[in-house]
Design a protein around this motif. Sequence first.
Motif, mmCIF file in Angstrom:
data_model
loop_
_atom_site.group_PDB
_atom_site.id
_atom_site.type_symbol
_atom_site.label_atom_id
_atom_site.label_comp_id
_atom_site.label_asym_id
_atom_site.label_seq_id
_atom_site.Cartn_x
_atom_site.Cartn_y
_atom_site.Cartn_z
ATOM 1 N N TYR A 38 -5.287 27.130 -4.184
ATOM 2 C CA TYR A 38 -6.095 25.982 -4.585
ATOM 3 C C TYR A 38 -7.116 26.418 -5.631
ATOM 4 C CZ TYR A 38 -10.064 27.617 -1.819
ATOM 5 O OH TYR A 38 -11.110 28.347 -1.335
ATOM 6 N N ALA A 39 -7.765 25.452 -6.245
ATOM 7 C CA ALA A 39 -8.762 25.748 -7.280
ATOM 8 C C ALA A 39 -10.121 25.933 -6.624
ATOM 9 C CB ALA A 39 -8.814 24.619 -8.293
ATOM 10 N N ILE A 40 -10.640 27.165 -6.687
ATOM 11 C CA ILE A 40 -11.995 27.418 -6.181
ATOM 12 C C ILE A 40 -12.991 26.695 -7.072
ATOM 13 C CG2 ILE A 40 -13.765 29.185 -5.847
ATOM 14 C CD1 ILE A 40 -11.500 31.128 -5.171
ATOM 15 N N SER A 41 -12.822 26.844 -8.371
ATOM 16 C CA SER A 41 -13.664 26.097 -9.311
ATOM 17 C C SER A 41 -12.752 25.466 -10.353
ATOM 18 C CB SER A 41 -14.696 27.021 -9.953
ATOM 19 O OG SER A 41 -14.341 27.376 -11.239
ATOM 20 N N TYR A 42 -13.064 24.245 -10.705
ATOM 21 C CA TYR A 42 -12.309 23.492 -11.706
ATOM 22 C C TYR A 42 -13.340 22.767 -12.551
ATOM 23 C CZ TYR A 42 -8.615 20.536 -13.612
ATOM 24 O OH TYR A 42 -7.723 19.911 -14.446
ATOM 25 N N GLU A 43 -13.398 23.069 -13.839
ATOM 26 C CA GLU A 43 -14.400 22.473 -14.719
ATOM 27 C C GLU A 43 -13.746 21.854 -15.944
ATOM 28 O OE1 GLU A 43 -17.164 25.581 -15.675
ATOM 29 O OE2 GLU A 43 -18.294 25.262 -13.831
ATOM 30 N N VAL A 44 -14.271 20.709 -16.334
ATOM 31 C CA VAL A 44 -13.845 20.033 -17.565
ATOM 32 C C VAL A 44 -15.091 19.842 -18.418
ATOM 33 C CG1 VAL A 44 -12.809 17.990 -18.574
ATOM 34 C CG2 VAL A 44 -11.995 18.810 -16.376
ATOM 35 N N ASN A 45 -15.060 20.369 -19.628
ATOM 36 C CA ASN A 45 -16.154 20.203 -20.568
ATOM 37 C C ASN A 45 -15.903 18.904 -21.338
ATOM 38 O OD1 ASN A 45 -18.075 20.333 -22.571
ATOM 39 N ND2 ASN A 45 -17.776 22.514 -22.958
ATOM 40 N N MET A 46 -16.652 17.870 -20.994
ATOM 41 C CA MET A 46 -16.431 16.553 -21.594
ATOM 42 C C MET A 46 -16.830 16.503 -23.067
ATOM 43 S SD MET A 46 -15.060 14.636 -19.431
ATOM 44 C CE MET A 46 -14.756 14.574 -17.700
ATOM 45 N N LEU A 47 -17.632 17.459 -23.524
ATOM 46 C CA LEU A 47 -17.966 17.494 -24.949
ATOM 47 C C LEU A 47 -16.787 18.001 -25.774
ATOM 48 C CD1 LEU A 47 -21.596 18.885 -24.801
ATOM 49 C CD2 LEU A 47 -20.882 16.556 -25.296
ATOM 50 N N ARG A 48 -15.958 18.825 -25.181
ATOM 51 C CA ARG A 48 -14.800 19.352 -25.893
ATOM 52 C C ARG A 48 -13.572 18.480 -25.699
ATOM 53 N NH1 ARG A 48 -14.048 25.644 -25.954
ATOM 54 N NH2 ARG A 48 -13.092 24.979 -27.874
ATOM 55 N N CYS A 49 -13.509 17.776 -24.575
ATOM 56 C CA CYS A 49 -12.327 16.979 -24.226
ATOM 57 C C CYS A 49 -12.096 15.885 -25.266
ATOM 58 C CB CYS A 49 -12.503 16.362 -22.848
ATOM 59 S SG CYS A 49 -11.088 15.384 -22.325
ATOM 60 N N ILE A 50 -10.841 15.724 -25.669
ATOM 61 C CA ILE A 50 -10.501 14.683 -26.637
ATOM 62 C C ILE A 50 -9.759 13.525 -25.959
ATOM 63 C CG2 ILE A 50 -10.506 16.212 -28.623
ATOM 64 C CD1 ILE A 50 -7.460 16.377 -28.411
ATOM 65 N N PHE A 51 -9.682 13.552 -24.634
ATOM 66 C CA PHE A 51 -9.091 12.488 -23.824
ATOM 67 C C PHE A 51 -7.681 12.132 -24.301
ATOM 68 C CE2 PHE A 51 -13.671 12.108 -23.554
ATOM 69 C CZ PHE A 51 -13.854 12.102 -22.183
ATOM 70 N N CYS A 52 -6.886 13.167 -24.541
ATOM 71 C CA CYS A 52 -5.527 12.955 -25.030
ATOM 72 C C CYS A 52 -4.545 12.663 -23.890
ATOM 73 C CB CYS A 52 -5.059 14.172 -25.820
ATOM 74 S SG CYS A 52 -5.008 15.687 -24.844
ATOM 75 N N GLY A 53 -4.860 13.091 -22.673
ATOM 76 C CA GLY A 53 -3.989 12.843 -21.535
ATOM 77 C C GLY A 53 -2.915 13.889 -21.331
ATOM 78 N N LEU A 54 -2.921 14.976 -22.120
ATOM 79 C CA LEU A 54 -1.893 16.003 -21.943
ATOM 80 C C LEU A 54 -2.052 16.746 -20.617
ATOM 81 C CD1 LEU A 54 -1.656 17.437 -25.558
ATOM 82 C CD2 LEU A 54 -0.066 15.925 -24.393
ATOM 83 N N CYS A 55 -3.290 16.873 -20.132
ATOM 84 C CA CYS A 55 -3.498 17.524 -18.835
ATOM 85 C C CYS A 55 -2.870 16.694 -17.724
ATOM 86 C CB CYS A 55 -4.981 17.740 -18.566
ATOM 87 S SG CYS A 55 -5.977 16.245 -18.662
ATOM 88 N N GLU A 56 -2.978 15.394 -17.828
ATOM 89 C CA GLU A 56 -2.396 14.486 -16.843
ATOM 90 C C GLU A 56 -0.869 14.577 -16.845
ATOM 91 O OE1 GLU A 56 -3.011 9.801 -15.690
ATOM 92 O OE2 GLU A 56 -3.357 10.443 -17.735
ATOM 93 N N GLU A 57 -0.287 14.672 -18.032
ATOM 94 C CA GLU A 57 1.166 14.774 -18.145
ATOM 95 C C GLU A 57 1.691 16.130 -17.702
ATOM 96 O OE1 GLU A 57 2.355 13.716 -22.086
ATOM 97 O OE2 GLU A 57 1.202 11.858 -22.035
ATOM 98 N N ALA A 58 0.899 17.196 -17.904
ATOM 99 C CA ALA A 58 1.366 18.544 -17.585
ATOM 100 C C ALA A 58 1.290 18.857 -16.095
ATOM 101 C CB ALA A 58 0.540 19.572 -18.357
ATOM 102 N N CYS A 59 0.481 18.147 -15.339
ATOM 103 C CA CYS A 59 0.258 18.465 -13.921
ATOM 104 C C CYS A 59 1.505 18.151 -13.098
ATOM 105 C CB CYS A 59 -0.937 17.690 -13.385
ATOM 106 S SG CYS A 59 -1.348 18.145 -11.706
ATOM 107 N N PRO A 60 2.124 19.167 -12.459
ATOM 108 C CA PRO A 60 3.328 18.915 -11.664
ATOM 109 C C PRO A 60 3.036 18.259 -10.325
ATOM 110 C CG PRO A 60 2.745 21.222 -11.551
ATOM 111 C CD PRO A 60 1.792 20.577 -12.513
ATOM 112 N N LYS A 61 1.805 18.305 -9.847
ATOM 113 C CA LYS A 61 1.443 17.750 -8.537
ATOM 114 C C LYS A 61 0.738 16.409 -8.642
ATOM 115 C CE LYS A 61 2.802 21.418 -6.308
ATOM 116 N NZ LYS A 61 3.834 21.420 -5.335
ATOM 117 N N ALA A 62 0.629 15.848 -9.827
ATOM 118 C CA ALA A 62 -0.072 14.574 -10.077
ATOM 119 C C ALA A 62 -1.496 14.631 -9.542
ATOM 120 C CB ALA A 62 0.693 13.405 -9.471
#
Length: 192
Positions: free
Chosen positions: A109-133
């Motif tokens: 599991y992910a002990i720490s999971y961080e998303v930097n919203m200043l860098r994020c371009i909200f493209c949705g590729l992370c959502e598509e790449a996730c095999p576990k939804a």
Amino acid sequence: MQPLTNRAKKLEKKPMTLAERAYLPAIFQGLSITMRHFFMKKATVRYPEEVRPFSPSFRGLHVLKRDEQGRERCTACGLCAVACPAEAITMVAGERKKGEEGLYREEKYAISYEVNMLRCIFCGLCEEACPKAAVYLQADKMAPPRFERDEFIYGKDRLVEPVDPSKRSERGIQLTPEQAEALRNKMVQQPA
């Protein structure tokens, strides 16, 4: 030095007329444009009070989803971080300990999971790449405005959806009241 072509054109400077020297036509033209725009419908929206309708393809704030039993879906495989073109996602993986079967779905599991919203371009590729939804970009919430840069780094405390199904719909996560009630009943029936 000779010119390269014979297309040179001599321009004569015409003397300005009295109206042009007074700049009155230009002033009245500018005032007419200002008055026209003064009575037009405003293009801006007073954001916190008024919200424009989102398009159906809008990708907003990130959420780390839970499964039907309330366990975190993320297995810290790192595919979302690899797929992110802006390199906005960072995570640290860890092994699940004995007794944590109700918290995490898999052994990893992910002990720490961080998303930097200043860098994020909200493209949705992370959502598509996730095999576990596990990663989901909400269709009805955007990142709220902040004043400090470190407030734009979203950790698991802000990304993981709450266990209580009724709180999920309050946060704007896509869950109808009927789905929330069914999920709440299912969680009550299961032994802890």
